[in-house]
Motif scaffolding. Structure first.
Motif, PDB file in Angstrom:
ATOM      1  N   CYS A  48       0.857  -1.184   0.000  1.00  0.00           N
ATOM      2  CA  CYS A  48       0.000   0.000   0.000  1.00  0.00           C
ATOM      3  C   CYS A  48       0.894   1.236   0.000  1.00  0.00           C
ATOM      4  O   CYS A  48       1.934   1.253   0.661  1.00  0.00           O
ATOM      5  N   ILE A  49       0.480   2.249  -0.745  1.00  0.00           N
ATOM      6  CA  ILE A  49       1.164   3.539  -0.722  1.00  0.00           C
ATOM      7  C   ILE A  49       0.142   4.606  -0.362  1.00  0.00           C
ATOM      8  O   ILE A  49      -0.935   4.674  -0.961  1.00  0.00           O
ATOM      9  N   ILE A  50       0.491   5.424   0.621  1.00  0.00           N
ATOM     10  CA  ILE A  50      -0.347   6.562   0.983  1.00  0.00           C
ATOM     11  C   ILE A  50       0.452   7.843   0.783  1.00  0.00           C
ATOM     12  O   ILE A  50       1.681   7.835   0.854  1.00  0.00           O
ATOM     13  N   THR A  51      -0.264   8.933   0.518  1.00  0.00           N
ATOM     14  CA  THR A  51       0.361  10.250   0.420  1.00  0.00           C
ATOM     15  C   THR A  51      -0.367  11.219   1.327  1.00  0.00           C
ATOM     16  O   THR A  51      -1.551  11.052   1.613  1.00  0.00           O
ATOM     17  N   MET A  52       0.360  12.219   1.776  1.00  0.00           N
ATOM     18  CA  MET A  52      -0.225  13.279   2.573  1.00  0.00           C
ATOM     19  C   MET A  52      -0.640  14.380   1.592  1.00  0.00           C
ATOM     20  O   MET A  52       0.204  15.037   0.998  1.00  0.00           O
ATOM     21  N   GLU A  53      -1.936  14.560   1.432  1.00  0.00           N
ATOM     22  CA  GLU A  53      -2.455  15.515   0.466  1.00  0.00           C
ATOM     23  C   GLU A  53      -2.555  16.925   1.045  1.00  0.00           C
ATOM     24  O   GLU A  53      -2.541  17.895   0.305  1.00  0.00           O
ATOM     25  N   SER A  54      -2.692  17.013   2.355  1.00  0.00           N
ATOM     26  CA  SER A  54      -2.724  18.298   3.063  1.00  0.00           C
ATOM     27  C   SER A  54      -2.443  18.009   4.534  1.00  0.00           C
ATOM     28  O   SER A  54      -2.165  16.865   4.898  1.00  0.00           O
ATOM     29  N   ASP A  55      -2.549  19.032   5.359  1.00  0.00           N
ATOM     30  CA  ASP A  55      -2.346  18.829   6.793  1.00  0.00           C
ATOM     31  C   ASP A  55      -3.449  17.983   7.420  1.00  0.00           C
ATOM     32  O   ASP A  55      -3.291  17.491   8.538  1.00  0.00           O
ATOM     33  N   GLU A  56      -4.562  17.806   6.709  1.00  0.00           N
ATOM     34  CA  GLU A  56      -5.702  17.091   7.260  1.00  0.00           C
ATOM     35  C   GLU A  56      -6.072  15.823   6.499  1.00  0.00           C
ATOM     36  O   GLU A  56      -6.830  15.011   7.006  1.00  0.00           O
TER      37      GLU A  56
END
Length: 165
Positions: A48-56
């Motif tokens: 699985c790969i996740i990304t941080m799209e914003s602070d929330e």
């Protein structure tokens, strides 16, 4: 079962990542900026790969279970792990997927709800038509989950994930 972060040599998992996203160029857009996890039980079962799209907001960019281990709870276990790990730091978990009988029911069963769609995403961003369950994927459909879930909802996901193990 062990879930661990992969910090280097992520490219070695390209074959598995291609199970969930057929275009190498698309995977390369998020491969190195994302955080990658794998499930071992005892050998590789899922990535699985996740990304941080914003602070929330965090986003699942790719979740792939090896074909011989599907419908055994590994995908749900990965999502449960992501929820537990990030629920205190982010408000929303989102995932974009094709409108398919293979993926939409899975995310809905995990507790995601419909958010929005990006029209013609697969036509505009892929070099060839993408088919899933016999249907051409056209729009990217986004689903979301509030990470500040109640303990009851989290326990329900945990139980569902472990029932299939």
């Amino acid at each position: 079962m062990e879930i661990e972060e992969i910090k280097s040599n992520k490219e070695q998992y390209m074959e598995v990542l291609l199970l969930a996203d057929e275009e190498v160029n698309m995977i390369n857009r998020y491969l190195n900026k994302g955080i990658m996890y794998r499930i071992l039980d005892p050998n590789l079962r899922a990535v699985c790969i996740i990304t941080m799209e914003s602070d929330e907001i965090i986003e699942i960019k790719n979740i792939a279970v090896l074909p011989e281990y599907r419908k055994m709870g590994y995908g749900k276990s990965m999502i449960t792990y992501i929820i537990n790990k990030y629920k205190n730091d982010y408000c929303l978990l989102q995932v974009g997927t094709g409108e398919s009988d293979l993926t939409v029911p899975f995310y809905e069963k995990c507790g995601f709800t419909y958010s929005h769609r990006i029209n013609n995403f697969f036509i505009d961003n892929y070099s060839h038509p993408i088919f899933e369950c016999g249907n051409q994927l056209v729009d990217m459909v986004y689903y979301k989950m509030n990470l500040h879930v109640s303990r009851e909802t989290f326990e329900k996901l945990y139980i569902i994930a472990n029932e299939n193990m």
